[in-house]
Write an enzyme that holds these catalytic residues in place. Structure first.
Site, PDB file in Angstrom:
ATOM      1  CE  LYS A  68      -2.419  -1.483   3.682  1.00  0.00           C
ATOM      2  NZ  LYS A  68      -1.933  -2.867   3.838  1.00  0.00           N
ATOM      3  CB  THR A  69       3.741   2.272   2.168  1.00  0.00           C
ATOM      4  OG1 THR A  69       2.974   1.985   3.330  1.00  0.00           O
ATOM      5  CG2 THR A  69       4.582   3.510   2.389  1.00  0.00           C
ATOM      6  CG  ASP A 113       0.288   3.045   6.881  1.00  0.00           C
ATOM      7  OD1 ASP A 113      -0.657   2.406   6.390  1.00  0.00           O
ATOM      8  OD2 ASP A 113       1.343   2.510   7.253  1.00  0.00           O
ATOM      9  CB  THR A 162      -4.939  -3.521   8.370  1.00  0.00           C
ATOM     10  OG1 THR A 162      -5.083  -2.740   9.557  1.00  0.00           O
ATOM     11  CG2 THR A 162      -3.488  -3.470   7.919  1.00  0.00           C
ATOM     12  NE  ARG A 222       6.121  -4.488   5.145  1.00  0.00           N
ATOM     13  CZ  ARG A 222       5.045  -3.931   5.711  1.00  0.00           C
ATOM     14  NH1 ARG A 222       4.496  -4.486   6.768  1.00  0.00           N
ATOM     15  NH2 ARG A 222       4.516  -2.850   5.208  1.00  0.00           N
TER      16      ARG A 222
END
Ligand code: ADE
Length: 352
Positions: A68-69, A113, A162, A222
Protein backbone atom coordinates in the site's frame (compact mmCIF):
# COMPACT_ATOMS: atom_id res chain seq x y z
CA UNK A 1 11.14 9.59 -9.30
CA UNK A 2 8.95 11.17 -6.58
CA UNK A 3 10.41 14.18 -4.86
CA UNK A 4 10.33 13.06 -1.26
CA UNK A 5 8.96 15.35 1.43
CA UNK A 6 8.74 12.93 4.24
CA UNK A 7 7.07 13.67 7.56
CA UNK A 8 7.41 10.09 8.77
CA UNK A 9 9.91 7.25 8.05
CA UNK A 10 12.02 7.46 4.95
CA UNK A 11 10.33 5.57 2.16
CA UNK A 12 13.48 4.56 0.35
CA UNK A 13 14.79 2.57 3.27
CA UNK A 14 11.51 1.63 4.89
CA UNK A 15 11.70 -1.90 3.48
CA UNK A 16 14.87 -2.45 5.51
CA UNK A 17 16.16 0.45 7.54
CA UNK A 18 19.67 -1.05 7.62
CA UNK A 19 19.98 -1.53 3.92
CA UNK A 20 21.43 0.92 1.46
CA UNK A 21 19.51 -0.78 -1.35
CA UNK A 22 15.79 -0.14 -1.74
CA UNK A 23 13.96 -3.12 -3.18
CA UNK A 24 10.79 -1.19 -3.82
CA UNK A 25 9.55 -0.45 -7.34
CA UNK A 26 9.92 3.15 -8.44
CA UNK A 27 7.20 3.28 -11.11
CA UNK A 28 4.01 1.52 -12.21
CA UNK A 29 5.83 -0.55 -14.83
CA UNK A 30 8.01 -2.11 -12.15
CA UNK A 31 5.09 -2.82 -9.83
CA UNK A 32 4.30 -6.54 -9.92
CA UNK A 33 0.83 -7.99 -9.27
CA UNK A 34 -2.46 -6.33 -8.19
CA UNK A 35 -3.33 -6.14 -11.90
CA UNK A 36 -6.87 -4.76 -11.43
CA UNK A 37 -5.69 -2.03 -9.12
CA UNK A 38 -2.81 -1.06 -11.40
CA UNK A 39 -5.21 -0.79 -14.31
CA UNK A 40 -7.60 1.41 -12.31
CA UNK A 41 -4.72 3.64 -11.21
CA UNK A 42 -3.28 3.87 -14.72
CA UNK A 43 -6.65 5.01 -16.10
CA UNK A 44 -7.21 7.48 -13.25
CA UNK A 45 -3.71 8.95 -13.66
CA UNK A 46 -4.08 9.36 -17.39
CA UNK A 47 -7.60 10.81 -17.20
CA UNK A 48 -6.57 13.28 -14.51
CA UNK A 49 -3.47 14.39 -16.37
CA UNK A 50 -5.47 14.88 -19.62
CA UNK A 51 -7.85 17.13 -17.71
CA UNK A 52 -5.05 18.84 -15.78
CA UNK A 53 -6.62 17.80 -12.49
CA UNK A 54 -5.23 15.97 -9.47
CA UNK A 55 -5.95 12.26 -9.31
CA UNK A 56 -8.99 11.25 -7.24
CA UNK A 57 -8.46 10.29 -3.60
CA UNK A 58 -7.59 6.61 -3.21
CA UNK A 59 -8.36 4.22 -0.34
CA UNK A 60 -6.25 1.05 -0.26
CA UNK A 61 -7.09 -1.75 2.12
CA UNK A 62 -5.62 -5.14 2.84
CA UNK A 63 -3.25 -6.99 5.18
CA UNK A 64 0.15 -5.48 6.00
CA UNK A 65 3.05 -5.92 3.57
CA UNK A 66 1.08 -6.08 0.31
CA UNK A 67 2.40 -2.77 -1.03
CA UNK A 68 0.00 0.00 0.00
CA UNK A 69 2.77 2.44 0.98
CA UNK A 70 4.84 1.39 -2.02
CA UNK A 71 1.98 2.12 -4.37
CA UNK A 72 1.37 5.57 -2.88
CA UNK A 73 4.98 6.50 -3.61
CA UNK A 74 4.84 4.97 -7.07
CA UNK A 75 1.77 7.13 -7.84
CA UNK A 76 3.63 10.23 -6.65
CA UNK A 77 6.53 9.28 -8.92
CA UNK A 78 4.19 8.85 -11.88
CA UNK A 79 2.73 12.30 -11.20
CA UNK A 80 6.21 13.81 -10.79
CA UNK A 81 4.87 15.10 -7.48
CA UNK A 82 5.92 15.23 -3.85
CA UNK A 83 4.82 12.49 -1.46
CA UNK A 84 4.03 13.52 2.11
CA UNK A 85 3.64 10.52 4.43
CA UNK A 86 2.09 10.26 7.84
CA UNK A 87 -0.19 7.93 9.76
CA UNK A 88 -3.53 8.07 11.59
CA UNK A 89 -2.13 7.65 15.11
CA UNK A 90 0.62 10.27 14.50
CA UNK A 91 -2.03 12.95 13.92
CA UNK A 92 -3.45 13.78 17.31
CA UNK A 93 -5.15 17.10 16.50
CA UNK A 94 -6.39 18.93 13.41
CA UNK A 95 -3.55 21.44 13.68
CA UNK A 96 -1.02 18.65 13.02
CA UNK A 97 -2.10 18.61 9.37
CA UNK A 98 -2.20 22.34 8.69
CA UNK A 99 1.54 22.72 8.02
CA UNK A 100 1.60 19.87 5.54
CA UNK A 101 -1.67 20.74 3.79
CA UNK A 102 -0.61 24.34 3.26
CA UNK A 103 2.85 23.32 2.00
CA UNK A 104 1.57 20.88 -0.61
CA UNK A 105 1.74 21.87 -4.25
CA UNK A 106 -0.80 21.03 -6.97
CA UNK A 107 -1.09 17.24 -7.61
CA UNK A 108 1.05 16.32 -4.57
CA UNK A 109 0.20 13.18 -2.62
CA UNK A 110 -0.72 13.06 1.05
CA UNK A 111 -0.35 9.46 2.22
CA UNK A 112 -2.02 8.54 5.52
CA UNK A 113 -1.26 5.04 6.72
CA UNK A 114 -3.63 3.38 9.23
CA UNK A 115 -6.24 5.92 8.22
CA UNK A 116 -8.85 4.09 10.34
CA UNK A 117 -6.96 5.34 13.41
CA UNK A 118 -7.38 9.05 12.64
CA UNK A 119 -8.94 10.85 15.62
CA UNK A 120 -12.43 12.02 14.70
CA UNK A 121 -11.45 15.72 15.00
CA UNK A 122 -8.66 15.28 12.44
CA UNK A 123 -10.91 13.23 10.19
CA UNK A 124 -13.62 15.89 10.19
CA UNK A 125 -11.01 18.54 9.44
CA UNK A 126 -9.99 16.55 6.38
CA UNK A 127 -13.48 16.50 4.86
CA UNK A 128 -13.38 20.03 3.42
CA UNK A 129 -9.72 19.59 2.45
CA UNK A 130 -10.64 16.49 0.46
CA UNK A 131 -13.83 17.79 -1.07
CA UNK A 132 -13.25 21.49 -1.68
CA UNK A 133 -9.48 21.82 -1.20
CA UNK A 134 -9.93 24.30 1.60
CA UNK A 135 -9.45 24.40 5.34
CA UNK A 136 -10.54 26.77 8.08
CA UNK A 137 -8.30 27.88 10.86
CA UNK A 138 -8.86 30.18 13.75
CA UNK A 139 -6.63 33.15 14.40
CA UNK A 140 -6.48 34.66 17.87
CA UNK A 141 -8.81 33.59 20.66
CA UNK A 142 -11.88 34.74 22.59
CA UNK A 143 -13.40 38.03 21.51
CA UNK A 144 -10.84 38.54 18.74
CA UNK A 145 -11.05 35.05 17.29
CA UNK A 146 -11.30 35.08 13.51
CA UNK A 147 -11.88 32.08 11.24
CA UNK A 148 -9.78 32.21 8.09
CA UNK A 149 -10.55 29.96 5.13
CA UNK A 150 -7.40 28.87 3.36
CA UNK A 151 -7.44 27.58 -0.24
CA UNK A 152 -5.28 24.50 -0.71
CA UNK A 153 -3.61 23.37 -3.90
CA UNK A 154 -5.56 20.44 -5.37
CA UNK A 155 -3.94 17.29 -3.98
CA UNK A 156 -4.60 13.56 -3.79
CA UNK A 157 -5.11 11.81 -0.47
CA UNK A 158 -4.10 8.16 -0.41
CA UNK A 159 -5.39 6.39 2.68
CA UNK A 160 -4.21 2.92 3.65
CA UNK A 161 -5.90 0.64 6.13
CA UNK A 162 -5.87 -2.94 7.29
CA UNK A 163 -9.46 -2.44 8.51
CA UNK A 164 -11.73 -0.83 5.96
CA UNK A 165 -14.69 -1.78 8.18
CA UNK A 166 -13.54 0.63 10.88
CA UNK A 167 -13.67 3.70 8.62
CA UNK A 168 -16.67 5.95 9.07
CA UNK A 169 -19.00 6.04 6.05
CA UNK A 170 -18.35 9.80 5.84
CA UNK A 171 -14.63 9.28 5.26
CA UNK A 172 -14.93 6.13 3.14
CA UNK A 173 -17.31 7.74 0.68
CA UNK A 174 -14.97 10.71 0.12
CA UNK A 175 -12.49 8.43 -1.65
CA UNK A 176 -13.18 8.21 -5.40
CA UNK A 177 -11.18 4.99 -5.82
CA UNK A 178 -11.33 2.18 -3.28
CA UNK A 179 -9.47 -1.07 -3.68
CA UNK A 180 -8.74 -4.16 -1.64
CA UNK A 181 -5.24 -5.54 -2.23
CA UNK A 182 -4.99 -9.29 -2.70
CA UNK A 183 -2.33 -11.76 -1.61
CA UNK A 184 0.31 -12.34 -4.31
CA UNK A 185 0.57 -15.59 -6.29
CA UNK A 186 3.73 -17.71 -6.38
CA UNK A 187 4.62 -16.54 -9.89
CA UNK A 188 4.36 -12.88 -8.87
CA UNK A 189 6.51 -13.47 -5.80
CA UNK A 190 9.08 -15.21 -7.99
CA UNK A 191 9.35 -12.13 -10.22
CA UNK A 192 9.75 -9.91 -7.14
CA UNK A 193 12.50 -12.26 -5.89
CA UNK A 194 14.20 -12.28 -9.27
CA UNK A 195 14.32 -8.46 -9.35
CA UNK A 196 15.48 -8.25 -5.74
CA UNK A 197 18.35 -10.65 -6.47
CA UNK A 198 19.44 -8.37 -9.30
CA UNK A 199 19.29 -5.26 -7.10
CA UNK A 200 21.19 -7.01 -4.30
CA UNK A 201 23.73 -8.32 -6.84
CA UNK A 202 23.01 -11.89 -5.81
CA UNK A 203 23.27 -14.80 -8.24
CA UNK A 204 19.90 -15.93 -9.66
CA UNK A 205 18.54 -19.06 -7.98
CA UNK A 206 17.10 -22.08 -9.71
CA UNK A 207 13.33 -22.50 -9.87
CA UNK A 208 13.15 -24.91 -6.95
CA UNK A 209 14.80 -22.37 -4.62
CA UNK A 210 12.54 -19.56 -5.89
CA UNK A 211 9.42 -21.62 -5.29
CA UNK A 212 10.49 -22.71 -1.84
CA UNK A 213 11.02 -19.08 -0.78
CA UNK A 214 7.80 -17.90 -2.46
CA UNK A 215 5.79 -20.68 -0.73
CA UNK A 216 6.96 -19.51 2.66
CA UNK A 217 6.12 -15.86 1.96
CA UNK A 218 2.44 -15.80 3.00
CA UNK A 219 1.56 -14.22 -0.35
CA UNK A 220 3.29 -11.05 0.89
CA UNK A 221 6.20 -9.24 -0.85
CA UNK A 222 7.47 -7.74 2.42
CA UNK A 223 7.82 -11.28 3.81
CA UNK A 224 9.51 -12.54 0.61
CA UNK A 225 12.11 -9.78 0.77
CA UNK A 226 12.73 -10.32 4.49
CA UNK A 227 13.23 -14.05 3.95
CA UNK A 228 15.57 -13.34 1.05
CA UNK A 229 17.75 -11.16 3.28
CA UNK A 230 17.83 -13.79 6.04
CA UNK A 231 18.77 -16.48 3.49
CA UNK A 232 21.47 -14.24 2.02
CA UNK A 233 23.01 -13.69 5.48
CA UNK A 234 22.80 -17.38 6.34
CA UNK A 235 24.34 -18.46 3.02
CA UNK A 236 27.16 -15.93 3.37
CA UNK A 237 28.10 -16.96 6.92
CA UNK A 238 27.29 -20.69 6.96
CA UNK A 239 27.40 -21.90 3.35
CA UNK A 240 30.17 -19.95 1.61
CA UNK A 241 27.52 -17.93 -0.26
CA UNK A 242 25.90 -21.03 -1.80
CA UNK A 243 22.08 -20.90 -1.99
CA UNK A 244 20.33 -24.21 -2.66
CA UNK A 245 17.13 -25.83 -1.32
CA UNK A 246 18.97 -27.22 1.71
CA UNK A 247 20.43 -23.80 2.62
CA UNK A 248 16.96 -22.21 2.24
CA UNK A 249 15.51 -24.91 4.47
CA UNK A 250 18.21 -24.51 7.13
CA UNK A 251 18.05 -20.70 7.10
CA UNK A 252 14.27 -20.66 7.50
CA UNK A 253 14.27 -23.39 10.10
CA UNK A 254 16.45 -21.07 12.16
CA UNK A 255 13.73 -18.41 11.71
CA UNK A 256 11.16 -21.06 12.74
CA UNK A 257 9.24 -20.57 9.48
CA UNK A 258 7.85 -23.77 8.02
CA UNK A 259 7.21 -24.80 4.42
CA UNK A 260 3.80 -23.06 4.38
CA UNK A 261 5.15 -19.82 5.87
CA UNK A 262 3.65 -20.58 9.30
CA UNK A 263 5.73 -18.73 11.89
CA UNK A 264 6.05 -18.72 15.67
CA UNK A 265 3.11 -16.34 16.24
CA UNK A 266 0.82 -18.42 13.98
CA UNK A 267 1.86 -21.58 15.80
CA UNK A 268 1.10 -20.03 19.20
CA UNK A 269 -2.28 -18.82 17.92
CA UNK A 270 -3.24 -22.15 16.36
CA UNK A 271 -1.81 -24.05 19.32
CA UNK A 272 -3.89 -22.08 21.84
CA UNK A 273 -7.12 -22.71 19.92
CA UNK A 274 -6.12 -26.36 19.56
CA UNK A 275 -5.05 -27.05 23.14
CA UNK A 276 -6.67 -24.51 25.49
CA UNK A 277 -9.91 -24.32 23.51
CA UNK A 278 -9.89 -27.79 22.01
CA UNK A 279 -10.05 -26.56 18.43
CA UNK A 280 -12.72 -23.90 19.01
CA UNK A 281 -15.09 -22.28 18.45
CA UNK A 282 -13.71 -19.50 20.59
CA UNK A 283 -13.94 -15.70 20.49
CA UNK A 284 -10.86 -13.77 19.36
CA UNK A 285 -10.77 -11.82 22.64
CA UNK A 286 -10.35 -15.06 24.60
CA UNK A 287 -7.54 -16.19 22.28
CA UNK A 288 -5.81 -12.80 22.59
CA UNK A 289 -6.08 -12.90 26.39
CA UNK A 290 -4.67 -16.43 26.53
CA UNK A 291 -1.74 -15.41 24.29
CA UNK A 292 -1.12 -12.03 25.94
CA UNK A 293 -1.46 -10.44 22.49
CA UNK A 294 -3.48 -7.57 21.16
CA UNK A 295 -6.76 -8.44 19.35
CA UNK A 296 -5.83 -6.05 16.51
CA UNK A 297 -2.53 -7.88 15.87
CA UNK A 298 -4.37 -11.19 15.62
CA UNK A 299 -7.05 -9.77 13.32
CA UNK A 300 -4.67 -7.81 11.07
CA UNK A 301 -1.52 -9.89 10.99
CA UNK A 302 -2.24 -13.48 11.94
CA UNK A 303 -5.77 -14.37 10.91
CA UNK A 304 -5.97 -13.14 7.28
CA UNK A 305 -3.31 -15.58 6.06
CA UNK A 306 -4.63 -18.49 8.12
CA UNK A 307 -8.10 -17.87 6.69
CA UNK A 308 -6.62 -17.65 3.21
CA UNK A 309 -4.86 -21.03 3.42
CA UNK A 310 -7.92 -22.66 4.99
CA UNK A 311 -6.43 -23.26 8.46
CA UNK A 312 -9.02 -21.18 10.25
CA UNK A 313 -12.77 -20.72 10.00
CA UNK A 314 -14.75 -17.82 11.41
CA UNK A 315 -18.12 -19.11 12.56
CA UNK A 316 -21.06 -17.57 14.38
CA UNK A 317 -19.70 -19.08 17.59
CA UNK A 318 -16.10 -17.98 17.12
CA UNK A 319 -12.79 -19.07 15.55
CA UNK A 320 -12.36 -22.76 14.74
CA UNK A 321 -9.41 -24.76 13.49
CA UNK A 322 -10.00 -26.68 10.28
CA UNK A 323 -8.98 -30.27 9.63
CA UNK A 324 -6.06 -28.98 7.50
CA UNK A 325 -4.65 -27.01 10.45
CA UNK A 326 -5.11 -29.92 12.85
CA UNK A 327 -3.31 -32.26 10.44
CA UNK A 328 -0.52 -29.78 9.74
CA UNK A 329 0.15 -29.16 13.43
CA UNK A 330 -0.43 -32.83 14.30
CA UNK A 331 -2.78 -31.80 17.09
CA UNK A 332 -4.69 -34.37 19.12
CA UNK A 333 -8.07 -32.92 19.94
CA UNK A 334 -10.50 -34.58 22.30
CA UNK A 335 -14.25 -34.02 22.25
CA UNK A 336 -16.06 -31.61 19.87
CA UNK A 337 -13.15 -31.76 17.48
CA UNK A 338 -13.06 -29.05 14.81
CA UNK A 339 -12.71 -31.83 12.22
CA UNK A 340 -16.47 -31.80 12.22
CA UNK A 341 -16.59 -28.26 10.93
CA UNK A 342 -20.13 -27.60 9.86
CA UNK A 343 -20.24 -25.61 6.62
CA UNK A 344 -23.44 -23.92 7.77
CA UNK A 345 -21.46 -22.50 10.68
CA UNK A 346 -19.25 -20.48 8.37
CA UNK A 347 -19.82 -16.81 8.77
CA UNK A 348 -16.77 -15.25 7.23
CA UNK A 349 -17.46 -11.56 7.35
CA UNK A 350 -18.30 -10.75 10.97
CA UNK A 351 -16.11 -11.14 13.99
CA UNK A 352 -17.83 -12.75 16.96
N1 ADE B 1 8.71 -5.03 -4.05
C1 ADE B 1 7.79 -5.08 -3.08
N2 ADE B 1 6.56 -5.14 -3.59
C2 ADE B 1 6.69 -5.13 -4.93
C3 ADE B 1 5.77 -5.17 -6.01
N3 ADE B 1 4.46 -5.26 -5.82
N4 ADE B 1 6.28 -5.12 -7.25
C4 ADE B 1 7.60 -5.03 -7.44
N5 ADE B 1 8.50 -5.00 -6.47
C5 ADE B 1 8.06 -5.05 -5.21
Amino acid sequence: MAKERIISPDYQHADDPNSAVSLRPKNLNDYIGQADLIEKITIALEAASQRGEPMEHVLLHGPPGLGKTTLAHVIAAELGAHAFSTSGPALTKAGDLVGTLTKMQARDILFIDEVHRLPIGVEEYLYSAMEDFKIDFTLDAGLHAKVITYRLQPFTLIGATTRAGLLTAALRTRFGITHSLQYYGLDELKVILHRACQKLQMPQFDDEVMISIARRSRGTPRVTLRLLRRIRDFAQVRAAGRIDPQVVHDALQLERIDELGIDELDRRYLGIIGTTFNGGPVGVEAIAAAMGEDVGTLEDVVEPYLLQIGFLARTRQGRKLTGAAIDHLKLNLTKNSSDALDVQDLFPSSSP
